[in-house]
Design a protein around this motif. Structure first.
Motif, short mmCIF file in Angstrom:
data_model
loop_
_atom_site.label_atom_id
_atom_site.label_comp_id
_atom_site.label_asym_id
_atom_site.label_seq_id
_atom_site.Cartn_x
_atom_site.Cartn_y
_atom_site.Cartn_z
N TYR A 37 0.90 -1.05 0.09
CA TYR A 37 -0.08 -0.12 -0.07
C TYR A 37 0.73 1.20 -0.07
O TYR A 37 1.69 1.47 0.80
CB TYR A 37 -0.89 -0.01 1.24
CG TYR A 37 -1.98 0.94 1.31
CD1 TYR A 37 -3.14 0.56 0.83
CD2 TYR A 37 -1.96 2.20 2.09
CE1 TYR A 37 -4.36 1.53 0.80
CE2 TYR A 37 -2.98 2.98 2.10
CZ TYR A 37 -3.92 2.66 1.46
OH TYR A 37 -5.31 3.65 1.57
N ALA A 41 -3.17 3.78 -1.97
CA ALA A 41 -4.01 2.75 -2.71
C ALA A 41 -2.85 1.54 -2.56
O ALA A 41 -1.57 1.43 -2.51
CB ALA A 41 -3.76 3.28 -4.30
N SER A 45 -3.39 -3.51 -7.28
CA SER A 45 -5.02 -3.50 -7.02
C SER A 45 -5.84 -4.75 -7.51
O SER A 45 -6.65 -5.02 -7.13
CB SER A 45 -5.63 -2.10 -7.30
OG SER A 45 -5.44 -1.95 -8.65
N ARG A 82 -8.13 -7.64 3.63
CA ARG A 82 -8.30 -7.29 2.32
C ARG A 82 -8.89 -8.44 1.48
O ARG A 82 -9.56 -8.53 0.59
CB ARG A 82 -6.72 -7.21 1.65
CG ARG A 82 -6.78 -6.89 0.15
CD ARG A 82 -5.47 -6.68 -0.54
NE ARG A 82 -5.58 -6.46 -1.82
CZ ARG A 82 -4.37 -6.05 -2.60
NH1 ARG A 82 -3.11 -6.11 -1.89
NH2 ARG A 82 -4.46 -6.03 -3.89
#
Length: 85
Positions: A37, A41, A45, A82
């Motif tokens: 990260y 962001a 991703s 996550r």
């Protein structure tokens, strides 16, 4: 056993400020490491859980960690923020 704060993406211990990820404003993020990260962001991703499992295994093997430690680290991944569905 002491409770360690772990990256909620890869499971890496967040035991120093230096390993914590950053927000867009430059402040440290207390949930994710700098490898996962940055600047508010996720670096990758599109990564899925299986890709993260392989990534964690490969990185830990490079560090020559015991197979039991590697398996333990991989096993906690689905429980991290996550990856929870």
């Amino acid at each position: 056993m002491e409770n360690k704060i772990l990256c909620q993406s890869c499971g890496m211990p967040l035991d120093t400020e230096a390993v914590k990820g950053t927000e867009k404003n430059g402040l440290k993020n207390n949930e994710y490491c700098k490898y996962c990260y940055e600047n508010g962001a996720f670096k990758d991703s599109n990564m899925n859980l299986d890709e993260m499992r392989n990534n964690v295994k490969n990185q830990m093997k490079k560090l020559e960690l015991h197979e039991n430690a590697i398996q333990k680290a991989v096993n906690i991944l689905p429980m991290l923020k996550r990856w929870k569905s």
